[in-house]
Enzyme design. Sequence first.
Site, PDB file in Angstrom:
ATOM      1  CG  HIS A  92      -1.987   1.026   1.163  1.00 53.24           C
ATOM      2  ND1 HIS A  92      -1.746   2.339   1.472  1.00 53.24           N
ATOM      3  CD2 HIS A  92      -3.283   0.963   0.771  1.00 53.24           C
ATOM      4  CE1 HIS A  92      -2.862   3.035   1.275  1.00 53.24           C
ATOM      5  NE2 HIS A  92      -3.803   2.219   0.852  1.00 53.24           N
ATOM      6  CD  GLU A 160      -5.429   1.957  -3.085  1.00 47.13           C
ATOM      7  OE1 GLU A 160      -6.597   2.133  -2.729  1.00 47.13           O
ATOM      8  OE2 GLU A 160      -4.493   1.838  -2.281  1.00 47.13           O
TER       9      GLU A 160
HETATM   10  P1  PGA Z   1      -9.474   6.286   0.506  1.00 47.72           P
HETATM   11  O1  PGA Z   1      -8.292   5.215   0.715  1.00 47.72           O
HETATM   12  O2  PGA Z   1     -10.655   5.517  -0.029  1.00 47.72           O
HETATM   13  O3  PGA Z   1      -9.712   6.839   1.870  1.00 47.72           O
HETATM   14  O4  PGA Z   1      -8.973   7.292  -0.460  1.00 47.72           O
HETATM   15  C1  PGA Z   1      -8.033   4.245  -0.242  1.00 47.72           C
HETATM   16  C2  PGA Z   1      -6.768   3.538   0.133  1.00 47.72           C
HETATM   17  O5  PGA Z   1      -5.788   4.187   0.491  1.00 47.72           O
HETATM   18  O6  PGA Z   1      -6.706   2.307   0.112  1.00 47.72           O
END
Ligand code: PGA
Length: 247
Positions: A92, A160
């Site tokens: 992540h 992401e």
């Molecule tokens: P968020 O986080 O939906 O709060 O933007 C997503 C993530 O970091 O996995």
Amino acid sequence: MKFLIANWKMNTDYKEAGELADFYRYHLKSSRNVHLIVCPPAIWLENLAKKFKNYPIDLGAQNIHWLEKGAITGEISAPMVKEFCRYAIIGHSERRKFFSESDEVINQKIKTAIKNNLTPILCVGEDKQAEGEGHMLSQVSRGVAGLSSHDLKNMVIAYEPIWAISANKDSEVATTSYVTEMINSIRDRLAVIYGREISNKIRIVYGGSVHSKNIKSFLDEKTINGFLVGSASLDCKVFEKIYNSLV
Ligand code: PGA
């Protein structure tokens, strides 16, 4: 069927985690169209495994160490979490940023997850929109280095873009066309390594400020196989709306 992965991050105390899990199990009606995976803080995995026992809700760890055991104070291993969950988020952006996790470390973690029958959810994403896809694609190639086609077919990639995570303004949220283009470029990269057939099969989800207000625009895109939701997964009503729009 789309994946819906709830990443609670370092939120919820014991009572809050229990209440949120109760909401999920009692209010989210099981559906063939959604595969729900909840990733709570590791300390709540055991309690949530009990709560979700007779519900179609899977659990995931938010992280694992690349070693299976040893003198590593404060860390959690794949053999520990596999007692309770089938998935593990790996790489992540918050782990990359705050714990300086390199692509090589992330690749090791993916291999350790697979060895322990955990499905890795490999997170990749560029820092700034202007950066383009180059760095993100090298995270993909390095993350999957040494994996077989079989391993690849069984994993999940979470695209992401870091600039779109926890966005405060609507203008910071990634558009559907942008996300689709980036996910297609991940598939193209994987096609070079593993062939088109495999790259079309790999499950790729999108994460970054997914909310009930913006989810609908992503739903028609076949290349987006689901969503990784952070802060909105902590809000029962908003998460229920997100869930229902996938149903
Ligand atoms: P968020 O986080 O939906 O709060 O933007 C997503 C993530 O970091 O996995």
